[in-house]
Design an enzyme around this catalytic site. Structure first.
Site, PDB file in Angstrom:
ATOM      1  CB  ILE A  76      37.067  53.360  38.697  1.00  0.00           C
ATOM      2  CG1 ILE A  76      35.731  52.680  38.356  1.00  0.00           C
ATOM      3  CG2 ILE A  76      36.838  54.524  39.664  1.00  0.00           C
ATOM      4  CD1 ILE A  76      35.030  52.027  39.522  1.00  0.00           C
ATOM      5  CG  ASP A 108      47.194  48.468  37.381  1.00  0.00           C
ATOM      6  OD1 ASP A 108      47.663  47.320  37.243  1.00  0.00           O
ATOM      7  OD2 ASP A 108      45.970  48.718  37.325  1.00  0.00           O
ATOM      8  CB  THR A 126      35.529  54.560  45.940  1.00  0.00           C
ATOM      9  OG1 THR A 126      36.563  54.479  44.950  1.00  0.00           O
ATOM     10  CG2 THR A 126      35.361  55.982  46.395  1.00  0.00           C
ATOM     11  NE  ARG A 132      33.599  45.061  46.487  1.00  0.00           N
ATOM     12  CZ  ARG A 132      32.942  45.893  45.673  1.00  0.00           C
ATOM     13  NH1 ARG A 132      33.036  47.203  45.847  1.00  0.00           N
ATOM     14  NH2 ARG A 132      32.174  45.427  44.710  1.00  0.00           N
ATOM     15  CG  ASP A 172      31.317  54.625  48.930  1.00  0.00           C
ATOM     16  OD1 ASP A 172      30.344  55.045  49.593  1.00  0.00           O
ATOM     17  OD2 ASP A 172      31.202  53.984  47.869  1.00  0.00           O
ATOM     18  CD  GLU A 196      30.602  47.827  52.538  1.00  0.00           C
ATOM     19  OE1 GLU A 196      29.633  47.582  51.789  1.00  0.00           O
ATOM     20  OE2 GLU A 196      31.672  48.252  52.110  1.00  0.00           O
ATOM     21  CG  HIS A 215      29.423  49.826  48.956  1.00  0.00           C
ATOM     22  ND1 HIS A 215      30.041  48.628  49.253  1.00  0.00           N
ATOM     23  CD2 HIS A 215      29.598  50.002  47.620  1.00  0.00           C
ATOM     24  CE1 HIS A 215      30.559  48.114  48.145  1.00  0.00           C
ATOM     25  NE2 HIS A 215      30.303  48.930  47.144  1.00  0.00           N
ATOM     26  CB  ILE A 216      26.210  55.628  48.076  1.00  0.00           C
ATOM     27  CG1 ILE A 216      26.919  56.588  49.037  1.00  0.00           C
ATOM     28  CG2 ILE A 216      25.053  54.936  48.761  1.00  0.00           C
ATOM     29  CD1 ILE A 216      27.825  57.613  48.454  1.00  0.00           C
ATOM     30  N   GLY A 242      29.288  54.482  43.673  1.00  0.00           N
ATOM     31  CA  GLY A 242      28.945  54.056  42.312  1.00  0.00           C
ATOM     32  C   GLY A 242      27.450  54.083  42.039  1.00  0.00           C
TER      33      GLY A 242
HETATM   34  P1  NAD Z   1      39.102  47.378  36.820  1.00  0.00           P
HETATM   35  O1  NAD Z   1      39.184  45.900  36.827  1.00  0.00           O
HETATM   36  O2  NAD Z   1      38.846  48.079  35.535  1.00  0.00           O
HETATM   37  O3  NAD Z   1      40.458  47.986  37.427  1.00  0.00           O
HETATM   38  C1  NAD Z   1      41.139  47.422  38.519  1.00  0.00           C
HETATM   39  C2  NAD Z   1      42.621  47.645  38.298  1.00  0.00           C
HETATM   40  O4  NAD Z   1      43.340  47.171  39.436  1.00  0.00           O
HETATM   41  C3  NAD Z   1      43.172  46.862  37.066  1.00  0.00           C
HETATM   42  O5  NAD Z   1      43.802  47.747  36.159  1.00  0.00           O
HETATM   43  C4  NAD Z   1      44.161  45.886  37.680  1.00  0.00           C
HETATM   44  O6  NAD Z   1      45.301  45.679  36.856  1.00  0.00           O
HETATM   45  C5  NAD Z   1      44.542  46.594  38.970  1.00  0.00           C
HETATM   46  N1  NAD Z   1      45.111  45.693  39.970  1.00  0.00           N
HETATM   47  C6  NAD Z   1      44.744  44.438  40.281  1.00  0.00           C
HETATM   48  N2  NAD Z   1      45.529  43.954  41.248  1.00  0.00           N
HETATM   49  C7  NAD Z   1      46.420  44.930  41.546  1.00  0.00           C
HETATM   50  C8  NAD Z   1      47.482  45.042  42.485  1.00  0.00           C
HETATM   51  N3  NAD Z   1      47.796  44.038  43.299  1.00  0.00           N
HETATM   52  N4  NAD Z   1      48.177  46.197  42.524  1.00  0.00           N
HETATM   53  C9  NAD Z   1      47.867  47.247  41.716  1.00  0.00           C
HETATM   54  N5  NAD Z   1      46.888  47.190  40.790  1.00  0.00           N
HETATM   55  C10 NAD Z   1      46.159  46.042  40.727  1.00  0.00           C
HETATM   56  O7  NAD Z   1      38.005  47.749  37.897  1.00  0.00           O
HETATM   57  P2  NAD Z   1      37.280  49.165  38.080  1.00  0.00           P
HETATM   58  O8  NAD Z   1      36.036  49.184  37.280  1.00  0.00           O
HETATM   59  O9  NAD Z   1      38.272  50.248  37.909  1.00  0.00           O
HETATM   60  O10 NAD Z   1      36.850  49.057  39.614  1.00  0.00           O
HETATM   61  C11 NAD Z   1      37.812  48.949  40.647  1.00  0.00           C
HETATM   62  C12 NAD Z   1      37.151  48.438  41.916  1.00  0.00           C
HETATM   63  O11 NAD Z   1      36.295  49.447  42.423  1.00  0.00           O
HETATM   64  C13 NAD Z   1      36.218  47.237  41.687  1.00  0.00           C
HETATM   65  O12 NAD Z   1      36.938  46.025  41.793  1.00  0.00           O
HETATM   66  C14 NAD Z   1      35.181  47.364  42.776  1.00  0.00           C
HETATM   67  O13 NAD Z   1      35.570  46.563  43.864  1.00  0.00           O
HETATM   68  C15 NAD Z   1      35.240  48.832  43.169  1.00  0.00           C
HETATM   69  N6  NAD Z   1      33.982  49.582  42.888  1.00  0.00           N
HETATM   70  C16 NAD Z   1      33.321  50.153  43.932  1.00  0.00           C
HETATM   71  C17 NAD Z   1      32.161  50.900  43.699  1.00  0.00           C
HETATM   72  C18 NAD Z   1      31.434  51.567  44.830  1.00  0.00           C
HETATM   73  O14 NAD Z   1      30.241  51.900  44.698  1.00  0.00           O
HETATM   74  N7  NAD Z   1      32.060  51.834  45.952  1.00  0.00           N
HETATM   75  C19 NAD Z   1      31.680  51.041  42.389  1.00  0.00           C
HETATM   76  C20 NAD Z   1      32.396  50.463  41.355  1.00  0.00           C
HETATM   77  C21 NAD Z   1      33.558  49.736  41.607  1.00  0.00           C
END
Ligand code: NAD
Length: 307
Positions: free
Chosen positions: A152, A171, A230, A232, A256, A261, A282-283, A285
Protein backbone atom coordinates in the site's frame (compact mmCIF):
# COMPACT_ATOMS: atom_id res chain seq x y z
CA UNK A 1 -17.08 -32.91 1.72
CA UNK A 2 -14.63 -30.18 2.82
CA UNK A 3 -16.33 -27.85 5.32
CA UNK A 4 -15.76 -24.09 5.31
CA UNK A 5 -16.87 -21.61 7.97
CA UNK A 6 -17.24 -17.90 7.04
CA UNK A 7 -17.74 -15.54 9.99
CA UNK A 8 -17.81 -12.13 8.24
CA UNK A 9 -19.30 -10.63 5.09
CA UNK A 10 -18.17 -11.89 1.70
CA UNK A 11 -19.19 -10.91 -1.84
CA UNK A 12 -22.36 -12.80 -2.93
CA UNK A 13 -21.01 -14.18 -6.24
CA UNK A 14 -17.85 -15.44 -4.56
CA UNK A 15 -20.02 -17.17 -1.96
CA UNK A 16 -22.08 -18.87 -4.68
CA UNK A 17 -18.86 -20.18 -6.29
CA UNK A 18 -17.69 -21.48 -2.95
CA UNK A 19 -21.04 -23.20 -2.33
CA UNK A 20 -20.61 -25.22 -5.56
CA UNK A 21 -17.41 -26.83 -4.29
CA UNK A 22 -17.63 -26.95 -0.51
CA UNK A 23 -20.04 -27.44 2.37
CA UNK A 24 -20.20 -23.78 3.48
CA UNK A 25 -21.59 -22.30 6.69
CA UNK A 26 -21.88 -18.52 6.14
CA UNK A 27 -22.96 -16.30 9.01
CA UNK A 28 -21.64 -12.76 8.81
CA UNK A 29 -22.66 -12.06 12.42
CA UNK A 30 -20.74 -15.01 13.87
CA UNK A 31 -17.65 -12.83 14.39
CA UNK A 32 -19.52 -11.32 17.35
CA UNK A 33 -20.04 -14.70 19.04
CA UNK A 34 -16.69 -16.18 20.00
CA UNK A 35 -18.28 -18.86 22.21
CA UNK A 36 -20.27 -20.23 19.27
CA UNK A 37 -17.17 -20.25 17.03
CA UNK A 38 -15.27 -22.19 19.72
CA UNK A 39 -18.19 -24.66 19.91
CA UNK A 40 -18.37 -25.41 16.17
CA UNK A 41 -14.88 -24.76 14.79
CA UNK A 42 -13.81 -28.39 15.35
CA UNK A 43 -16.01 -29.47 12.39
CA UNK A 44 -14.34 -27.22 9.82
CA UNK A 45 -11.40 -27.66 7.42
CA UNK A 46 -11.31 -24.01 6.34
CA UNK A 47 -12.15 -20.68 7.97
CA UNK A 48 -12.69 -17.32 6.23
CA UNK A 49 -12.64 -14.07 8.28
CA UNK A 50 -12.18 -10.33 7.98
CA UNK A 51 -10.66 -8.38 10.89
CA UNK A 52 -13.44 -8.64 13.48
CA UNK A 53 -13.05 -12.36 14.22
CA UNK A 54 -10.27 -12.77 16.77
CA UNK A 55 -8.73 -16.08 15.70
CA UNK A 56 -7.04 -16.59 19.07
CA UNK A 57 -5.76 -19.59 21.01
CA UNK A 58 -9.22 -20.36 22.47
CA UNK A 59 -10.57 -20.86 18.95
CA UNK A 60 -7.49 -22.49 17.45
CA UNK A 61 -7.09 -25.07 20.25
CA UNK A 62 -10.53 -26.39 19.27
CA UNK A 63 -9.85 -26.27 15.53
CA UNK A 64 -8.88 -29.93 15.28
CA UNK A 65 -9.34 -30.24 11.49
CA UNK A 66 -8.44 -26.70 10.41
CA UNK A 67 -5.93 -26.46 7.55
CA UNK A 68 -6.62 -23.06 5.96
CA UNK A 69 -7.55 -19.56 7.16
CA UNK A 70 -8.46 -17.02 4.49
CA UNK A 71 -8.32 -13.36 5.52
CA UNK A 72 -10.64 -11.11 3.48
CA UNK A 73 -8.23 -8.17 3.62
CA UNK A 74 -4.68 -7.54 4.82
CA UNK A 75 -3.21 -7.28 8.31
CA UNK A 76 -3.00 -10.51 10.29
CA UNK A 77 -3.02 -8.98 13.78
CA UNK A 78 -6.38 -10.67 14.57
CA UNK A 79 -4.94 -14.14 13.88
CA UNK A 80 -2.47 -16.05 16.07
CA UNK A 81 -0.14 -16.71 13.13
CA UNK A 82 2.60 -18.20 15.33
CA UNK A 83 0.25 -20.95 16.55
CA UNK A 84 -0.98 -21.53 12.97
CA UNK A 85 2.60 -21.91 11.76
CA UNK A 86 3.36 -24.49 14.45
CA UNK A 87 0.18 -26.43 13.63
CA UNK A 88 0.73 -26.18 9.87
CA UNK A 89 -2.44 -24.15 9.29
CA UNK A 90 -2.03 -22.05 6.14
CA UNK A 91 -2.96 -18.38 6.66
CA UNK A 92 -3.78 -16.50 3.46
CA UNK A 93 -4.21 -12.69 3.37
CA UNK A 94 -5.62 -10.96 0.27
CA UNK A 95 -2.40 -9.00 -0.25
CA UNK A 96 -2.73 -6.09 -2.69
CA UNK A 97 -6.43 -6.67 -3.41
CA UNK A 98 -7.56 -3.51 -1.59
CA UNK A 99 -4.40 -1.43 -2.08
CA UNK A 100 -5.99 0.86 -4.71
CA UNK A 101 -8.92 1.62 -2.42
CA UNK A 102 -6.64 2.53 0.49
CA UNK A 103 -4.35 4.62 -1.74
CA UNK A 104 -7.33 6.57 -3.13
CA UNK A 105 -8.46 7.23 0.45
CA UNK A 106 -5.01 8.53 1.40
CA UNK A 107 -4.84 10.82 -1.63
CA UNK A 108 -8.35 12.20 -1.13
CA UNK A 109 -8.08 12.69 2.64
CA UNK A 110 -4.61 14.26 2.48
CA UNK A 111 -5.78 16.63 -0.30
CA UNK A 112 -8.88 17.57 1.72
CA UNK A 113 -6.87 18.25 4.86
CA UNK A 114 -4.11 20.25 3.11
CA UNK A 115 -6.97 22.29 1.57
CA UNK A 116 -8.61 22.56 5.05
CA UNK A 117 -11.90 21.36 3.52
CA UNK A 118 -13.35 20.15 6.87
CA UNK A 119 -12.74 23.62 8.38
CA UNK A 120 -14.11 25.54 5.37
CA UNK A 121 -17.16 23.25 5.35
CA UNK A 122 -17.80 23.76 9.05
CA UNK A 123 -17.44 27.56 8.83
CA UNK A 124 -19.60 27.78 5.71
CA UNK A 125 -22.51 25.77 7.09
CA UNK A 126 -22.40 27.93 10.23
CA UNK A 127 -22.84 31.05 8.05
CA UNK A 128 -19.32 32.36 8.80
CA UNK A 129 -18.13 32.49 5.15
CA UNK A 130 -14.47 31.93 6.24
CA UNK A 131 -12.93 32.99 2.93
CA UNK A 132 -9.92 34.81 4.32
CA UNK A 133 -9.68 33.56 7.89
CA UNK A 134 -8.65 30.01 6.94
CA UNK A 135 -5.58 29.57 4.71
CA UNK A 136 -4.96 26.51 2.55
CA UNK A 137 -1.98 25.47 0.44
CA UNK A 138 -1.13 23.44 -2.68
CA UNK A 139 0.39 19.96 -2.53
CA UNK A 140 2.77 20.39 -5.47
CA UNK A 141 6.43 20.13 -4.41
CA UNK A 142 5.44 19.35 -0.82
CA UNK A 143 6.92 16.32 0.97
CA UNK A 144 4.91 13.18 1.65
CA UNK A 145 6.55 10.85 4.19
CA UNK A 146 5.43 7.23 3.95
CA UNK A 147 6.12 5.00 6.95
CA UNK A 148 5.99 1.33 5.90
CA UNK A 149 6.84 0.93 2.22
CA UNK A 150 5.05 -2.31 1.33
CA UNK A 151 2.19 -2.93 -1.10
CA UNK A 152 0.00 0.00 0.00
CA UNK A 153 2.85 2.39 0.81
CA UNK A 154 4.18 1.96 -2.74
CA UNK A 155 0.74 2.44 -4.26
CA UNK A 156 0.30 5.69 -2.27
CA UNK A 157 3.71 6.85 -3.56
CA UNK A 158 2.71 6.05 -7.15
CA UNK A 159 -0.58 7.99 -6.90
CA UNK A 160 0.88 10.93 -4.96
CA UNK A 161 3.97 11.51 -7.09
CA UNK A 162 1.56 12.07 -10.01
CA UNK A 163 0.10 14.97 -7.99
CA UNK A 164 3.55 16.58 -7.73
CA UNK A 165 4.41 15.47 -4.19
CA UNK A 166 8.01 14.53 -3.35
CA UNK A 167 8.05 11.15 -1.64
CA UNK A 168 10.19 10.06 1.31
CA UNK A 169 9.84 6.44 2.43
CA UNK A 170 10.88 4.79 5.70
CA UNK A 171 11.04 1.01 5.86
CA UNK A 172 14.07 -0.75 7.36
CA UNK A 173 13.09 -3.96 5.55
CA UNK A 174 13.26 -2.34 2.11
CA UNK A 175 16.86 -2.09 0.93
CA UNK A 176 16.37 -0.09 -2.25
CA UNK A 177 13.71 1.51 -4.44
CA UNK A 178 13.66 1.06 -8.19
CA UNK A 179 13.29 4.72 -9.20
CA UNK A 180 12.29 3.75 -12.73
CA UNK A 181 9.11 2.32 -11.20
CA UNK A 182 8.52 4.55 -8.17
CA UNK A 183 9.70 8.10 -7.68
CA UNK A 184 10.56 7.96 -3.97
CA UNK A 185 13.63 8.27 -1.76
CA UNK A 186 14.46 5.90 1.11
CA UNK A 187 14.85 8.05 4.22
CA UNK A 188 15.34 7.84 7.96
CA UNK A 189 12.37 8.33 10.27
CA UNK A 190 14.08 11.48 11.46
CA UNK A 191 14.21 12.94 7.92
CA UNK A 192 10.53 12.10 7.44
CA UNK A 193 9.60 13.86 10.67
CA UNK A 194 11.71 16.89 9.84
CA UNK A 195 10.68 17.44 6.21
CA UNK A 196 7.19 16.05 5.67
CA UNK A 197 4.06 18.11 5.04
CA UNK A 198 1.98 14.92 5.02
CA UNK A 199 2.83 11.65 6.83
CA UNK A 200 0.96 8.48 5.90
CA UNK A 201 1.35 5.26 7.89
CA UNK A 202 1.24 1.83 6.24
CA UNK A 203 2.63 -0.56 8.85
CA UNK A 204 1.41 -3.88 10.18
CA UNK A 205 0.53 -3.84 13.91
CA UNK A 206 3.36 -5.73 15.64
CA UNK A 207 5.21 -5.47 18.97
CA UNK A 208 7.70 -3.27 17.11
CA UNK A 209 5.16 -0.86 15.60
CA UNK A 210 2.73 -0.57 18.54
CA UNK A 211 2.74 3.03 19.82
CA UNK A 212 5.50 3.82 17.28
CA UNK A 213 4.15 7.31 16.49
CA UNK A 214 4.04 9.01 19.88
CA UNK A 215 4.79 12.24 21.73
CA UNK A 216 8.50 11.97 20.92
CA UNK A 217 7.76 11.47 17.19
CA UNK A 218 5.41 14.48 17.10
CA UNK A 219 8.03 16.62 18.84
CA UNK A 220 10.41 16.01 15.90
CA UNK A 221 7.89 17.16 13.25
CA UNK A 222 8.88 20.56 11.89
CA UNK A 223 6.40 21.36 9.08
CA UNK A 224 3.08 20.99 10.93
CA UNK A 225 2.26 17.91 8.86
CA UNK A 226 -1.06 16.23 8.16
CA UNK A 227 -1.10 12.70 9.66
CA UNK A 228 -2.98 9.91 7.88
CA UNK A 229 -3.40 6.51 9.52
CA UNK A 230 -5.14 3.77 7.54
CA UNK A 231 -3.00 0.93 8.88
CA UNK A 232 -3.99 -0.09 12.41
CA UNK A 233 -5.11 1.66 15.59
CA UNK A 234 -2.48 1.50 18.31
CA UNK A 235 0.40 2.35 15.94
CA UNK A 236 -0.31 6.07 16.40
CA UNK A 237 -0.86 7.08 20.03
CA UNK A 238 -4.29 8.77 19.85
CA UNK A 239 -3.91 10.98 22.96
CA UNK A 240 -0.50 12.20 21.79
CA UNK A 241 -1.96 12.90 18.32
CA UNK A 242 -4.82 15.03 19.67
CA UNK A 243 -2.41 16.87 21.96
CA UNK A 244 -0.04 17.53 19.00
CA UNK A 245 -3.01 18.94 17.02
CA UNK A 246 -4.07 21.29 19.82
CA UNK A 247 -0.46 22.43 20.29
CA UNK A 248 -0.32 23.22 16.56
CA UNK A 249 2.51 20.69 16.00
CA UNK A 250 0.40 18.97 13.32
CA UNK A 251 -2.18 20.75 11.18
CA UNK A 252 -4.68 17.94 10.68
CA UNK A 253 -5.29 14.22 10.69
CA UNK A 254 -7.29 11.48 9.02
CA UNK A 255 -7.89 8.32 11.00
CA UNK A 256 -9.55 5.25 9.51
CA UNK A 257 -8.36 2.92 12.27
CA UNK A 258 -8.47 3.25 16.05
CA UNK A 259 -7.17 1.71 19.25
CA UNK A 260 -10.77 0.68 20.05
CA UNK A 261 -13.21 -0.01 17.22
CA UNK A 262 -15.99 1.17 17.20
CA UNK A 263 -14.59 4.31 18.86
CA UNK A 264 -15.91 5.17 22.31
CA UNK A 265 -17.15 8.47 23.74
CA UNK A 266 -13.88 8.97 25.62
CA UNK A 267 -12.27 9.42 22.19
CA UNK A 268 -14.97 11.00 20.03
CA UNK A 269 -15.85 13.61 22.66
CA UNK A 270 -12.39 15.07 21.99
CA UNK A 271 -13.27 15.67 18.33
CA UNK A 272 -15.03 19.03 17.80
CA UNK A 273 -16.61 20.58 14.71
CA UNK A 274 -14.14 22.95 13.09
CA UNK A 275 -11.12 20.71 13.67
CA UNK A 276 -9.14 19.91 10.52
CA UNK A 277 -9.73 16.19 10.73
CA UNK A 278 -11.50 13.27 9.05
CA UNK A 279 -12.60 10.18 10.97
CA UNK A 280 -13.93 7.09 9.19
CA UNK A 281 -14.98 3.63 10.46
CA UNK A 282 -12.18 1.39 9.10
CA UNK A 283 -13.41 1.60 5.51
CA UNK A 284 -10.43 2.81 3.49
CA UNK A 285 -9.84 -0.66 2.07
CA UNK A 286 -13.52 -1.50 1.65
CA UNK A 287 -15.11 -0.45 -1.63
CA UNK A 288 -17.47 -2.27 -4.00
CA UNK A 289 -14.58 -3.11 -6.31
CA UNK A 290 -12.12 -4.20 -3.60
CA UNK A 291 -14.76 -6.36 -1.93
CA UNK A 292 -15.21 -8.30 -5.18
CA UNK A 293 -11.42 -8.61 -5.74
CA UNK A 294 -10.69 -9.63 -2.13
CA UNK A 295 -13.50 -12.20 -2.02
CA UNK A 296 -12.66 -13.73 -5.43
CA UNK A 297 -8.98 -13.93 -4.49
CA UNK A 298 -9.63 -15.81 -1.23
CA UNK A 299 -12.16 -18.13 -2.90
CA UNK A 300 -9.58 -19.00 -5.57
CA UNK A 301 -6.87 -19.57 -2.96
CA UNK A 302 -9.03 -21.83 -0.77
CA UNK A 303 -10.23 -23.78 -3.83
CA UNK A 304 -6.65 -24.29 -5.06
CA UNK A 305 -5.54 -25.26 -1.56
CA UNK A 306 -8.11 -28.00 -1.04
CA UNK A 307 -7.85 -29.38 -4.55
P1 NAD B 1 2.70 -4.97 3.47
O1 NAD B 1 3.06 -6.12 4.33
O2 NAD B 1 2.80 -5.11 2.00
O3 NAD B 1 3.60 -3.71 3.88
C1 NAD B 1 3.93 -3.39 5.21
C2 NAD B 1 5.32 -2.79 5.21
O4 NAD B 1 5.65 -2.37 6.53
C3 NAD B 1 6.42 -3.80 4.77
O5 NAD B 1 7.15 -3.30 3.67
C4 NAD B 1 7.29 -3.94 6.01
O6 NAD B 1 8.66 -4.09 5.70
C5 NAD B 1 7.03 -2.62 6.72
N1 NAD B 1 7.36 -2.66 8.14
C6 NAD B 1 7.15 -3.65 9.03
N2 NAD B 1 7.61 -3.30 10.23
C7 NAD B 1 8.13 -2.05 10.10
C8 NAD B 1 8.73 -1.13 11.00
N3 NAD B 1 8.91 -1.44 12.28
N4 NAD B 1 9.13 0.06 10.52
C9 NAD B 1 8.93 0.41 9.21
N5 NAD B 1 8.39 -0.43 8.31
C10 NAD B 1 7.97 -1.64 8.76
O7 NAD B 1 1.24 -4.56 3.91
P2 NAD B 1 0.24 -3.59 3.11
O8 NAD B 1 -0.61 -4.41 2.21
O9 NAD B 1 0.99 -2.45 2.56
O10 NAD B 1 -0.69 -3.11 4.31
C11 NAD B 1 -0.17 -2.35 5.39
C12 NAD B 1 -1.13 -2.40 6.56
O11 NAD B 1 -2.29 -1.65 6.23
C13 NAD B 1 -1.67 -3.81 6.87
O12 NAD B 1 -0.82 -4.47 7.79
C14 NAD B 1 -3.04 -3.56 7.47
O13 NAD B 1 -2.92 -3.54 8.87
C15 NAD B 1 -3.41 -2.17 6.96
N6 NAD B 1 -4.60 -2.16 6.06
C16 NAD B 1 -5.69 -1.44 6.44
C17 NAD B 1 -6.81 -1.37 5.60
C18 NAD B 1 -8.01 -0.56 5.99
O14 NAD B 1 -9.11 -0.78 5.46
N7 NAD B 1 -7.90 0.42 6.86
C19 NAD B 1 -6.80 -2.05 4.38
C20 NAD B 1 -5.65 -2.75 4.02
C21 NAD B 1 -4.55 -2.80 4.87
Amino acid sequence: MTKILITEFINQNSLENLNKKFDVNYDEKLCEDEKEIIKIIGDYDGLIVRNKTQVNLDILKNAFKLKFIGRLGVGLDNIDTEYCKNKNIHVQPATGMNADSVAEYVVSSSMSLIKKIPMFHNGTIKGEWPRTTIKSIEVKQKYLGIIGFGTIGKKVAEYSSKNGLKILAYDPYVKEINNKEIDAKLSSLNEIYEKSDIISIHLPLTDETKNMINKSSFSQMKNKPIIINTSRGGIVNESDLIEAYHKNIISGFALDVFEKEPIESEFYNKIKPGMNCILTPHISGVTTESNIRVSNFIVKKITDFFS
